[in-house]
Scaffold this motif. Structure first.
Motif, PDB file in Angstrom:
ATOM      1  N   VAL A   1     -52.397  51.402 -45.463  1.00  0.00           N
ATOM      2  CA  VAL A   1     -52.704  50.669 -44.240  1.00  0.00           C
ATOM      3  C   VAL A   1     -54.034  51.168 -43.695  1.00  0.00           C
ATOM      4  CG1 VAL A   1     -52.057  50.340 -41.823  1.00  0.00           C
ATOM      5  CG2 VAL A   1     -50.343  50.060 -43.608  1.00  0.00           C
ATOM      6  N   LEU A   2     -54.917  50.231 -43.360  1.00  0.00           N
ATOM      7  CA  LEU A   2     -56.231  50.521 -42.798  1.00  0.00           C
ATOM      8  C   LEU A   2     -56.216  50.261 -41.302  1.00  0.00           C
ATOM      9  CD1 LEU A   2     -59.384  50.881 -42.879  1.00  0.00           C
ATOM     10  CD2 LEU A   2     -59.477  48.418 -43.394  1.00  0.00           C
ATOM     11  N   ASP A   3     -56.632  51.254 -40.511  1.00  0.00           N
ATOM     12  CA  ASP A   3     -56.834  51.079 -39.081  1.00  0.00           C
ATOM     13  C   ASP A   3     -58.240  50.514 -38.881  1.00  0.00           C
ATOM     14  OD1 ASP A   3     -57.795  51.803 -36.336  1.00  0.00           O
ATOM     15  OD2 ASP A   3     -55.764  52.599 -36.169  1.00  0.00           O
ATOM     16  N   LEU A   4     -58.336  49.287 -38.352  1.00  0.00           N
ATOM     17  CA  LEU A   4     -59.630  48.610 -38.269  1.00  0.00           C
ATOM     18  C   LEU A   4     -60.573  49.271 -37.272  1.00  0.00           C
ATOM     19  CD1 LEU A   4     -58.372  44.931 -38.457  1.00  0.00           C
ATOM     20  CD2 LEU A   4     -59.766  46.114 -40.168  1.00  0.00           C
TER      21      LEU A   4
ATOM     22  N   ALA B   1     -45.410  55.337 -48.084  1.00  0.00           N
ATOM     23  CA  ALA B   1     -44.450  56.150 -48.832  1.00  0.00           C
ATOM     24  C   ALA B   1     -44.022  55.506 -50.140  1.00  0.00           C
ATOM     25  CB  ALA B   1     -43.221  56.418 -47.964  1.00  0.00           C
ATOM     26  N   GLU B   2     -44.378  54.249 -50.364  1.00  0.00           N
ATOM     27  CA  GLU B   2     -44.080  53.583 -51.637  1.00  0.00           C
ATOM     28  C   GLU B   2     -45.052  54.086 -52.700  1.00  0.00           C
ATOM     29  OE1 GLU B   2     -42.646  52.377 -54.368  1.00  0.00           O
ATOM     30  OE2 GLU B   2     -41.673  50.918 -53.012  1.00  0.00           O
TER      31      GLU B   2
ATOM     32  N   GLU C   1     -44.275  45.244 -36.171  1.00  0.00           N
ATOM     33  CA  GLU C   1     -45.463  46.087 -35.997  1.00  0.00           C
ATOM     34  C   GLU C   1     -45.386  47.403 -36.764  1.00  0.00           C
ATOM     35  OE1 GLU C   1     -48.132  45.186 -34.752  1.00  0.00           O
ATOM     36  OE2 GLU C   1     -47.756  43.640 -33.256  1.00  0.00           O
ATOM     37  N   ARG C   2     -44.183  47.801 -37.180  1.00  0.00           N
ATOM     38  CA  ARG C   2     -44.011  49.110 -37.797  1.00  0.00           C
ATOM     39  C   ARG C   2     -43.610  49.057 -39.261  1.00  0.00           C
ATOM     40  NH1 ARG C   2     -40.075  52.405 -33.901  1.00  0.00           N
ATOM     41  NH2 ARG C   2     -40.404  53.925 -35.574  1.00  0.00           N
ATOM     42  N   THR C   3     -43.460  47.857 -39.824  1.00  0.00           N
ATOM     43  CA  THR C   3     -42.870  47.751 -41.157  1.00  0.00           C
ATOM     44  C   THR C   3     -43.572  46.684 -41.989  1.00  0.00           C
ATOM     45  OG1 THR C   3     -40.753  48.183 -40.066  1.00  0.00           O
ATOM     46  CG2 THR C   3     -40.677  47.556 -42.389  1.00  0.00           C
ATOM     47  N   VAL C   4     -43.832  47.021 -43.258  1.00  0.00           N
ATOM     48  CA  VAL C   4     -44.356  46.025 -44.184  1.00  0.00           C
ATOM     49  C   VAL C   4     -43.355  45.817 -45.315  1.00  0.00           C
ATOM     50  CG1 VAL C   4     -46.777  46.493 -43.658  1.00  0.00           C
ATOM     51  CG2 VAL C   4     -45.658  47.750 -45.508  1.00  0.00           C
ATOM     52  N   ALA C   5     -43.389  44.611 -45.886  1.00  0.00           N
ATOM     53  CA  ALA C   5     -42.475  44.246 -46.971  1.00  0.00           C
ATOM     54  C   ALA C   5     -43.275  43.718 -48.152  1.00  0.00           C
ATOM     55  CB  ALA C   5     -41.473  43.196 -46.485  1.00  0.00           C
ATOM     56  N   TYR C   6     -42.680  43.800 -49.336  1.00  0.00           N
ATOM     57  CA  TYR C   6     -43.379  43.442 -50.569  1.00  0.00           C
ATOM     58  C   TYR C   6     -42.338  43.275 -51.662  1.00  0.00           C
ATOM     59  CZ  TYR C   6     -42.521  48.423 -50.736  1.00  0.00           C
ATOM     60  OH  TYR C   6     -41.917  49.642 -50.662  1.00  0.00           O
ATOM     61  N   ALA C   7     -42.710  42.578 -52.728  1.00  0.00           N
ATOM     62  CA  ALA C   7     -41.785  42.343 -53.834  1.00  0.00           C
ATOM     63  C   ALA C   7     -42.025  43.337 -54.962  1.00  0.00           C
ATOM     64  CB  ALA C   7     -41.947  40.924 -54.367  1.00  0.00           C
ATOM     65  N   VAL C   8     -40.935  43.783 -55.561  1.00  0.00           N
ATOM     66  CA  VAL C   8     -40.989  44.643 -56.747  1.00  0.00           C
ATOM     67  C   VAL C   8     -40.148  43.980 -57.832  1.00  0.00           C
ATOM     68  CG1 VAL C   8     -40.447  46.894 -57.732  1.00  0.00           C
ATOM     69  CG2 VAL C   8     -41.313  46.736 -55.377  1.00  0.00           C
ATOM     70  N   SER C   9     -40.749  43.740 -58.985  1.00  0.00           N
ATOM     71  CA  SER C   9     -40.038  43.066 -60.076  1.00  0.00           C
ATOM     72  C   SER C   9     -38.927  43.942 -60.626  1.00  0.00           C
ATOM     73  CB  SER C   9     -41.014  42.707 -61.201  1.00  0.00           C
ATOM     74  OG  SER C   9     -41.969  41.769 -60.752  1.00  0.00           O
ATOM     75  N   ARG C  10     -37.872  43.284 -61.051  1.00  0.00           N
ATOM     76  CA  ARG C  10     -36.728  43.946 -61.687  1.00  0.00           C
ATOM     77  C   ARG C  10     -36.397  43.141 -62.935  1.00  0.00           C
ATOM     78  NH1 ARG C  10     -31.735  42.616 -60.386  1.00  0.00           N
ATOM     79  NH2 ARG C  10     -32.315  41.926 -58.295  1.00  0.00           N
TER      80      ARG C  10
ATOM     81  N   ASP D   1     -46.595  53.595 -41.099  1.00  0.00           N
ATOM     82  CA  ASP D   1     -47.333  54.787 -40.678  1.00  0.00           C
ATOM     83  C   ASP D   1     -47.334  55.895 -41.724  1.00  0.00           C
ATOM     84  OD1 ASP D   1     -44.734  55.649 -40.576  1.00  0.00           O
ATOM     85  OD2 ASP D   1     -44.742  56.171 -38.441  1.00  0.00           O
ATOM     86  N   GLY D   2     -46.835  55.611 -42.922  1.00  0.00           N
ATOM     87  CA  GLY D   2     -46.841  56.590 -44.002  1.00  0.00           C
ATOM     88  C   GLY D   2     -45.625  57.495 -44.035  1.00  0.00           C
ATOM     89  N   THR D   3     -44.739  57.371 -43.066  1.00  0.00           N
ATOM     90  CA  THR D   3     -43.539  58.202 -43.027  1.00  0.00           C
ATOM     91  C   THR D   3     -42.394  57.498 -43.749  1.00  0.00           C
ATOM     92  OG1 THR D   3     -42.735  57.244 -40.950  1.00  0.00           O
ATOM     93  CG2 THR D   3     -44.240  59.120 -40.803  1.00  0.00           C
ATOM     94  N   GLY D   4     -41.232  58.161 -43.762  1.00  0.00           N
ATOM     95  CA  GLY D   4     -40.012  57.543 -44.275  1.00  0.00           C
ATOM     96  C   GLY D   4     -40.034  57.347 -45.779  1.00  0.00           C
ATOM     97  N   SER D   5     -39.263  56.376 -46.219  1.00  0.00           N
ATOM     98  CA  SER D   5     -39.155  56.079 -47.642  1.00  0.00           C
ATOM     99  C   SER D   5     -38.875  54.592 -47.808  1.00  0.00           C
ATOM    100  CB  SER D   5     -38.027  56.905 -48.277  1.00  0.00           C
ATOM    101  OG  SER D   5     -36.788  56.608 -47.651  1.00  0.00           O
ATOM    102  N   PRO D   6     -39.208  54.024 -48.968  1.00  0.00           N
ATOM    103  CA  PRO D   6     -38.966  52.596 -49.183  1.00  0.00           C
ATOM    104  C   PRO D   6     -37.483  52.297 -49.378  1.00  0.00           C
ATOM    105  CG  PRO D   6     -39.866  53.598 -51.177  1.00  0.00           C
ATOM    106  CD  PRO D   6     -39.911  54.646 -50.104  1.00  0.00           C
ATOM    107  N   GLY D   7     -37.091  51.073 -49.055  1.00  0.00           N
ATOM    108  CA  GLY D   7     -35.715  50.625 -49.253  1.00  0.00           C
ATOM    109  C   GLY D   7     -35.683  49.117 -49.405  1.00  0.00           C
ATOM    110  N   ILE D   8     -34.638  48.622 -50.014  1.00  0.00           N
ATOM    111  CA  ILE D   8     -34.520  47.178 -50.218  1.00  0.00           C
ATOM    112  C   ILE D   8     -34.260  46.475 -48.893  1.00  0.00           C
ATOM    113  CG2 ILE D   8     -33.029  45.382 -51.179  1.00  0.00           C
ATOM    114  CD1 ILE D   8     -32.929  46.802 -53.737  1.00  0.00           C
TER     115      ILE D   8
END
Length: 315
Positions: free
Chosen positions: A240-243, A252-253, A266-275, A288-295
């Motif tokens: 994430v880039l702060d403009l 964290a992904e 405002e605090r979360t982004v989503a994206y697809a991961v192939s399976r 913000d770079g914290t936490g961990s990814p989840g479905i």
């Protein structure tokens, strides 16, 4: 706000429910299903249980996005082997169709629902030796003005006019004023974040090694993928880039994610991961770079938040 994780990797999507899928803004998400019983079809889930029951639409898309009550569906032309763009109203009725030359890759709608944009892979550009190139289109759904390409717009790099035969653009994301947008520009081995102006039809390069930008709802940050070591063959890293400050925060992904991320709040982004070849899941990660990814949504791609709060208050 935090995301409710309702499934684990490899699990099946929630059961389909009866009801009409709507793009009216509200606490729901839409996506493209990859589940065996509804592959390719547009689905919606509730914001408080995105891994749970889903409403399944008869509309099928290769790529989809929605905002401000407007949907954008990139799909196969019925009965043909070519693709088309379909602009959808809140009840998924097609209000405009445009034939596409190429294979759909990215789709976005401005926050107001007025502007839609798409990226396709094309072949035949002489400078590219027969390899795939990309082409961006933008449509104003209010005036019906169509911009079929950005390749003839004036560009500045490092404050100077820049001209080249190998310009490629992809991954547009709009600002809230329906005038400006960010996108990726590729040239001479570089992938620049560019800022475009729909009034002046000009583009300005901002920084290098930024692909598939996605502007946050408050307009202050851009989620993007960057090539590891500047080499796409090594994969991509979500950041994430702060403009305002130019600060870049790796998320964290840690897996390579080849997608244009979508902001869920405002605090979360989503994206697809192939399976596997036919299946994928929508994942989420804190911005913000914290936490961990989840479905977030199992058996789905192309997520878009229609508005409202996602999940309960963080504990």
């Amino acid at each position: 706000m935090s995301i409710v994780i309702a499934r684990v990797a490899g699990s099946s999507a929630g059961a389909a429910t009866a009801g009409e899928l709507s793009l009216v803004p509200g606490p729901r998400l839409v996506a493209r299903s990859t589940a065996d019983d509804s592959a390719g079809r547009l689905v919606s889930v509730t914001a408080d249980d995105p891994g749970g029951a889903r409403v399944v639409s008869p509309v099928s898309c290769t790529r989809v996005y929605a905002s401000g009550g407007t949907g954008l569906c990139l799909r196969l032309d019925p009965g043909l082997t070519t693709y088309q763009l379909a602009v959808l109203d809140p009840r998924l009725r097609t209000v405009r169709e445009i034939p596409l030359v190429g294979v759909p890759n990215r789709a976005r709608v401005s926050p107001s629902g007025r502007l839609v944009t798409w990226t396709v892979f094309v072949t035949g550009d002489s400078y590219n030796g027969g390899r795939f190139s990309t082409r961006v289109g933008i449509l104003d759904t209010r005036t019906q003005e169509l911009i079929p390409t950005l390749e003839d717009w004036p560009v500045t790099v490092d404050g100077r006019p820049y001209r080249a035969r190998d310009l490629n653009f992809w991954g547009v994301t709009f600002t809230s004023d329906d005038r400006r947008f960010y996108a990726t520009m590729s040239t001479a081995g570089h992938r620049y974040l560019v800022l475009g102006d729909l009034d002046s039809h000009r583009l300005r390069a901002l920084m290098d090694n930024v692909e598939c930008p996605s502007l946050s709802p408050d307009g202050t940050r851009i989620a993007f993928k960057s090539a590891l070591g500047g080499d796409p063959a090594r994969g991509w890293r979500l950041s994430v880039l702060d403009l305002a400050t130019g600060r870049i925060t790796p998320l964290a992904e840690s897996r390579s994610v080849d997608d244009q991320a979508a902001w869920i709040d405002e605090r979360t982004v989503a994206y697809a991961v192939s399976r596997g070849r036919e299946h994928a899941d929508v994942w989420r990660v804190p911005a913000d770079g914290t936490g961990s990814p989840g479905i977030l949504i199992p058996d789905a791609t192309s997520p878009a938040a229609l508005g409202g709060v996602i999940g309960p208050e963080a504990q």
